[in-house]
Design a protein around this motif. Structure first.
Motif, PDB file in Angstrom:
ATOM      1  N   SER A  64      40.414  39.360   0.973  1.00  0.00           N
ATOM      2  CA  SER A  64      39.927  37.975   1.127  1.00  0.00           C
ATOM      3  C   SER A  64      38.403  37.858   1.188  1.00  0.00           C
ATOM      4  CB  SER A  64      40.594  37.265   2.304  1.00  0.00           C
ATOM      5  OG  SER A  64      40.691  38.099   3.408  1.00  0.00           O
ATOM      6  N   PRO A  65      37.672  38.821   1.830  1.00  0.00           N
ATOM      7  CA  PRO A  65      36.214  38.663   1.810  1.00  0.00           C
ATOM      8  C   PRO A  65      35.627  38.703   0.398  1.00  0.00           C
ATOM      9  CG  PRO A  65      36.873  40.345   3.392  1.00  0.00           C
ATOM     10  CD  PRO A  65      38.079  39.996   2.592  1.00  0.00           C
ATOM     11  N   TYR A  66      36.411  39.248  -0.548  1.00  0.00           N
ATOM     12  CA  TYR A  66      35.929  39.335  -1.930  1.00  0.00           C
ATOM     13  C   TYR A  66      36.466  38.178  -2.780  1.00  0.00           C
ATOM     14  CZ  TYR A  66      34.268  43.879  -0.624  1.00  0.00           C
ATOM     15  OH  TYR A  66      33.602  44.888   0.007  1.00  0.00           O
ATOM     16  N   GLY A  67      37.219  37.294  -2.128  1.00  0.00           N
ATOM     17  CA  GLY A  67      37.774  36.158  -2.868  1.00  0.00           C
ATOM     18  C   GLY A  67      38.846  36.578  -3.851  1.00  0.00           C
ATOM     19  N   ILE A  68      39.512  37.711  -3.546  1.00  0.00           N
ATOM     20  CA  ILE A  68      40.522  38.248  -4.462  1.00  0.00           C
ATOM     21  C   ILE A  68      41.722  38.675  -3.624  1.00  0.00           C
ATOM     22  CG2 ILE A  68      40.829  40.630  -5.289  1.00  0.00           C
ATOM     23  CD1 ILE A  68      38.906  40.113  -7.460  1.00  0.00           C
ATOM     24  N   GLU A  69      42.932  38.482  -4.157  1.00  0.00           N
ATOM     25  CA  GLU A  69      44.106  38.997  -3.460  1.00  0.00           C
ATOM     26  C   GLU A  69      44.311  40.443  -3.893  1.00  0.00           C
ATOM     27  OE1 GLU A  69      48.938  38.408  -3.341  1.00  0.00           O
ATOM     28  OE2 GLU A  69      47.727  37.060  -4.575  1.00  0.00           O
ATOM     29  N   LEU A  70      44.320  41.349  -2.933  1.00  0.00           N
ATOM     30  CA  LEU A  70      44.460  42.774  -3.268  1.00  0.00           C
ATOM     31  C   LEU A  70      45.843  43.285  -2.891  1.00  0.00           C
ATOM     32  CD1 LEU A  70      41.173  44.614  -2.235  1.00  0.00           C
ATOM     33  CD2 LEU A  70      42.095  44.237  -4.521  1.00  0.00           C
ATOM     34  N   VAL A  71      46.444  44.004  -3.830  1.00  0.00           N
ATOM     35  CA  VAL A  71      47.757  44.601  -3.612  1.00  0.00           C
ATOM     36  C   VAL A  71      47.611  46.099  -3.849  1.00  0.00           C
ATOM     37  CG1 VAL A  71      50.134  44.638  -4.471  1.00  0.00           C
ATOM     38  CG2 VAL A  71      48.840  42.495  -4.479  1.00  0.00           C
ATOM     39  N   TYR A  72      48.237  46.920  -3.019  1.00  0.00           N
ATOM     40  CA  TYR A  72      48.090  48.380  -3.146  1.00  0.00           C
ATOM     41  C   TYR A  72      49.413  48.991  -3.589  1.00  0.00           C
ATOM     42  CZ  TYR A  72      43.992  47.349  -0.343  1.00  0.00           C
ATOM     43  OH  TYR A  72      42.805  46.821   0.110  1.00  0.00           O
ATOM     44  N   LEU A  73      49.374  49.799  -4.615  1.00  0.00           N
ATOM     45  CA  LEU A  73      50.578  50.532  -5.027  1.00  0.00           C
ATOM     46  C   LEU A  73      50.213  52.010  -5.104  1.00  0.00           C
ATOM     47  CD1 LEU A  73      52.286  48.241  -7.668  1.00  0.00           C
ATOM     48  CD2 LEU A  73      53.162  48.938  -5.447  1.00  0.00           C
ATOM     49  N   THR A  74      50.828  52.786  -4.244  1.00  0.00           N
ATOM     50  CA  THR A  74      50.424  54.180  -4.072  1.00  0.00           C
ATOM     51  C   THR A  74      51.431  55.134  -4.689  1.00  0.00           C
ATOM     52  OG1 THR A  74      49.318  53.568  -2.035  1.00  0.00           O
ATOM     53  CG2 THR A  74      49.780  55.908  -2.341  1.00  0.00           C
ATOM     54  N   GLU A  75      50.925  56.045  -5.525  1.00  0.00           N
ATOM     55  CA  GLU A  75      51.776  57.103  -6.093  1.00  0.00           C
ATOM     56  C   GLU A  75      51.814  58.275  -5.120  1.00  0.00           C
ATOM     57  OE1 GLU A  75      49.290  57.721  -9.585  1.00  0.00           O
ATOM     58  OE2 GLU A  75      49.072  55.561  -9.403  1.00  0.00           O
ATOM     59  N   LYS A  76      53.014  58.785  -4.870  1.00  0.00           N
ATOM     60  CA  LYS A  76      53.113  59.945  -3.959  1.00  0.00           C
ATOM     61  C   LYS A  76      52.366  61.127  -4.548  1.00  0.00           C
ATOM     62  CE  LYS A  76      57.393  58.996  -1.496  1.00  0.00           C
ATOM     63  NZ  LYS A  76      58.047  57.980  -2.361  1.00  0.00           N
TER      64      LYS A  76
END
Ligand code: GTP
Length: 381
Positions: A64-76
């Protein structure tokens, strides 16, 4: 954004910090990319993480501080550039015909992101690649195109002069039509450059290249990292994440530089770092909390967080890992990397003959004490 690589070429800086999180001109590198994407109208970004994944979320949270919605997808386990794109698709919310922008997390560029997307849509392409031109393309993936911008073939790192058929290279930023991502095999390591692109081309897909010759730099090596940081400070490339070019050295809050020290323009001294009297810093990055001793000479080098460079020690194109201590009167030659937490005692490394020293051009690492690192890491090039 693909940010899950191990960043081996930047070791030991990437021991504790993933490459896209290393600070460039004072902020984590991908903050520049996120800010440029936001400025181009992007509102949601999936970060494809793997190596040291937690570092990203700890820092950026929900974006949010960057004005962007961030989603994280992590590969094992790291899935490679193509596998990471396929894995990240589950985080996308757009329709099958909509464009998806993909960025390598280590490219500093002035590419016109909106123009790239518009060109993709106008041509009805399956994939559009940002291409840039370089003088010596040997270390890159070559992408020749026809007059209409259609990709003709992919040539990874040409070895013979005959293979250098173009100066256009894959610049690490793509637009995929959403449904095309599903054609990448899921659940295994895939290279987008070596497998996905050639396979798509073979199957008759429309792959286009858009040549944009604005600023471009792959920050994957220590030399490029230092240069990119200085170019941002000097305004040679724009970033909405940098308040404005200083034309001088960049001192971050809490940095202490003695009035008797000399800093070249473009040098960065990060939070809490200090530079003592008589020290000369040329075109280098001094990370947070690092200490540069009196009369030290630091040229084209990176000094890791909380590392120490002793009095009269000189560095030329060196990389000092976090917390390492290079004591006084060392002379580190170009390319030398000191592992995190290592201690180099007084006068342990010299490149020129001195009293009792080794002949000019050789390195003597007489006594090296580390914290789990081997001597070869200390002196690796
Ligand atoms: P080197 O080890 O120094 O080559 O660096 P790297 O591991 O970052 O590899 P490279 O420079 O080829 O990667 C290009 C971009 O893709 C970088 O932003 C990497 O973070 C990212 N990347 C590379 N491999 C993977 C992976 O397996 N998974 C994810 N999520 N990203 C990757």
């Amino acid at each position: 954004m693909l940010v899950g690589g191990k960043g081996t070429r930047l070791r030991p800086l990437t021991t504790h910090t993933p490459k896209p999180m290393l600070p460039v001109a004072g902020v984590p590198f991908i903050a520049h990319q996120l800010a440029r994407a936001a400025a181009a109208g992007v509102t949601r970004v999936v970060l494809a993480t793997s190596y040291l994944a937690e570092v990203f979320e700890d820092h950026f949270q929900d974006g949010s501080p960057y004005g962007i919605e961030l989603v994280y997808l992590t590969e094992k386990e790291p899935l490679g550039t193509g596998g990471a794109i396929r894995n990240a698709a589950s985080g996308l919310t757009c329709g099958p015909d909509e464009p998806v922008l993909i960025f390598n997390g280590d490219i500093l560029s002035g590419v016109d992101i909106a123009a790239l997307r518009d060109s993709h849509l106008a041509a009805g392409a399956d994939v559009t690649l940002h291409l840039t031109r370089v003088e010596d393309p040997r270390a890159f993936g070559l992408v020749p195109t026809d007059a209409a911008g259609r990709v003709l073939e992919f040539l990874e790192k040409p070895e013979t002069p005959e293979q250098i058929v173009t100066d256009q290279i894959n610049a690490g930023c793509y637009v995929f039509t959403r449904s095309v991502i599903d054609r990448i095999l899921a659940g295994r390591e895939v290279s987008v450059e070596r497998e996905t692109f050639p396979e798509l081309l073979e199957s008759g897909a429309l792959l286009r290249g858009v040549v944009d010759t604005s600023y471009w730099l792959d920050l994957g090596t220590p030399g490029a990292f230092v240069r990119g940081s200085a170019d941002l400070v000097l305004g040679k490339v724009d970033s909405p994440a940098v308040p404005g070019p200083t034309g001088e050295a960049l001192l971050l809050p809490g940095a202490e530089v003695d009035l008797g020290a000399v800093l070249s323009s473009g040098t960065v001294v990060a939070e809490g770092a200090s530079v003592a009297a008589g020290a000369i810093i040329e075109g280098s990055v001094i990370l947070a909390g690092a200490v540069i001793g009196p009369d030290a000479y630091v040229k084209d080098s990176i000094v890791g967080a909380y590392a120490t460079v002793g009095a009269r020690t000189s560095l030329d194109g060196a990389v000092i890992g976090d917390g390492a201590i290079v004591e006084a009167d060392n002379e580190l030659p170009s390319g030398l990397r000191v592992a995190c937490g290592t201690l180099l005692p007084v006068g342990a490394v010299r490149t020129t003959a001195g009293p009792g020293g080794c002949p000019a051009g050789q390195v003597s690492a007489a006594a090296v004490h580390g914290s789990g690192q081997t001597r070869s890491e200390v002196a690796s090039r």
